[in-house]
Design an enzyme around this catalytic site. Structure first.
Site, PDB file in Angstrom:
ATOM      1  N   ARG A   1       0.860  -1.185   0.000  1.00  0.00           N
ATOM      2  CA  ARG A   1       0.000   0.000   0.000  1.00  0.00           C
ATOM      3  C   ARG A   1       0.900   1.240   0.000  1.00  0.00           C
ATOM      4  O   ARG A   1       2.083   1.143   0.321  1.00  0.00           O
ATOM      5  CB  ARG A   1      -0.914  -0.002   1.234  1.00  0.00           C
ATOM      6  CG  ARG A   1      -1.974  -1.096   1.203  1.00  0.00           C
ATOM      7  CD  ARG A   1      -2.714  -1.178   2.518  1.00  0.00           C
ATOM      8  NE  ARG A   1      -3.722  -2.240   2.509  1.00  0.00           N
ATOM      9  CZ  ARG A   1      -4.226  -2.807   3.581  1.00  0.00           C
ATOM     10  NH1 ARG A   1      -3.794  -2.427   4.790  1.00  0.00           N
ATOM     11  NH2 ARG A   1      -5.139  -3.754   3.487  1.00  0.00           N
TER      12      ARG A   1
ATOM     13  N   ARG B   1      -9.984   4.713   6.071  1.00  0.00           N
ATOM     14  CA  ARG B   1      -8.708   4.411   5.420  1.00  0.00           C
ATOM     15  C   ARG B   1      -8.785   4.587   3.898  1.00  0.00           C
ATOM     16  O   ARG B   1      -7.799   4.903   3.258  1.00  0.00           O
ATOM     17  CB  ARG B   1      -8.305   2.958   5.705  1.00  0.00           C
ATOM     18  CG  ARG B   1      -7.840   2.668   7.105  1.00  0.00           C
ATOM     19  CD  ARG B   1      -7.467   1.192   7.188  1.00  0.00           C
ATOM     20  NE  ARG B   1      -6.962   0.795   8.496  1.00  0.00           N
ATOM     21  CZ  ARG B   1      -6.577  -0.438   8.796  1.00  0.00           C
ATOM     22  NH1 ARG B   1      -6.645  -1.392   7.879  1.00  0.00           N
ATOM     23  NH2 ARG B   1      -6.127  -0.736   9.999  1.00  0.00           N
TER      24      ARG B   1
ATOM     25  N   ARG C   1     -13.712  -8.240   5.806  1.00  0.00           N
ATOM     26  CA  ARG C   1     -12.953  -7.912   7.021  1.00  0.00           C
ATOM     27  C   ARG C   1     -13.876  -7.768   8.233  1.00  0.00           C
ATOM     28  O   ARG C   1     -13.548  -8.212   9.337  1.00  0.00           O
ATOM     29  CB  ARG C   1     -12.148  -6.633   6.814  1.00  0.00           C
ATOM     30  CG  ARG C   1     -10.930  -6.809   5.912  1.00  0.00           C
ATOM     31  CD  ARG C   1      -9.957  -5.666   6.079  1.00  0.00           C
ATOM     32  NE  ARG C   1      -8.817  -5.807   5.193  1.00  0.00           N
ATOM     33  CZ  ARG C   1      -7.744  -6.543   5.463  1.00  0.00           C
ATOM     34  NH1 ARG C   1      -7.678  -7.200   6.610  1.00  0.00           N
ATOM     35  NH2 ARG C   1      -6.739  -6.622   4.602  1.00  0.00           N
TER      36      ARG C   1
END
Length: 211
Positions: A56, A149, A160
């Site tokens: 990322r 995020r 998740r």
């Protein structure tokens, strides 16, 4: 046979007692860990995991993860080079024996940031870590943290959240974790984390002073 081999391996590994840090993505494990490593420099070492996912923005190879190909990681797992491994959202994650040994060789408390499947795998060894679960205050707060995020697709985010819900239920089972810390207030959560680890911290500090 492989489990017995790991048991012999870790029984022979001298050094400070490791720490297994687990909890849902977004619970605040990384933030707490960074505070711990900053305050107790020369005491803790971070076991860098391997993954097949892409980095990322801002992440560094060898620091945040070891970014490898699926072929390389599967071959390493097949050879028995990993303590634990798991697949999430199509990506492989795992902790290698070498990454743990590298930390222990420096007389540091090795920190393993792993998921619930990894926790169960470590429990089949004689690594004998301190098991700590970091829990968000609520599912709604966890969802907000993950959405803020802006790194997840909606499908990935839902996976998740589902995994987090399952993990939070499992964390209540007796005998899995030594401590469950609810990260409602960062300062309070960090204080509880330090209290849990202070005995091992003092041992390492004392050893380092005498060496």
């Amino acid at each position: 046979m492989y489990t017995r081999y790991l048991s012999r391996l870790f029984s022979a590994m001298a050094g400070p007692r490791p720490v297994v840090l687990s909890g849902p993505s977004g619970a605040g494990k990384s933030t707490l860990l960074k505070k711990l490593l900053k305050e107790y420099e020369g005491v803790f070492g971070f076991s860098v995991s391997h993954t097949t996912r892409s980095p990322r923005p801002g992440e560094e190879n060898g620091k945040d993860y070891h970014y490898v190909t699926r072929e390389y990681m599967q071959a390493s797992i097949d050879k028995g080079d990993f303590i634990e491994s798991a697949v999430f959202s199509g990506n492989m994650y795992g902790t290698s024996r070498a990454s743990v040994q590298a930390v222990k060789d420096k007389n540091l408390i090795c920190v393993l940031d792993i998921d619930m499947q990894g926790v169960r795998a470590v429990k089949t060894t004689d690594l004998n870590p301190i098991y700590i679960f970091i829990q968000p205050p609520s599912m709604s707060i966890l969802e907000k943290r993950l959405r803020d995020r802006e790194t997840e697709s909606e499908e990935s985010l839902q996976k998740r959240l589902h995994a987090a819900q399952v993990d939070m239920v499992i964390s209540k089972d007796p005998g899995i974790f030594d401590v469950v810390i609810v990260n409602d207030s960062l300062d309070d959560a960090y204080g509880k984390l330090k209290d849990t680890l202070i005995e091992e911290i003092k041992k390492v500090q004392k050893t380092n002073l005498s060496s």
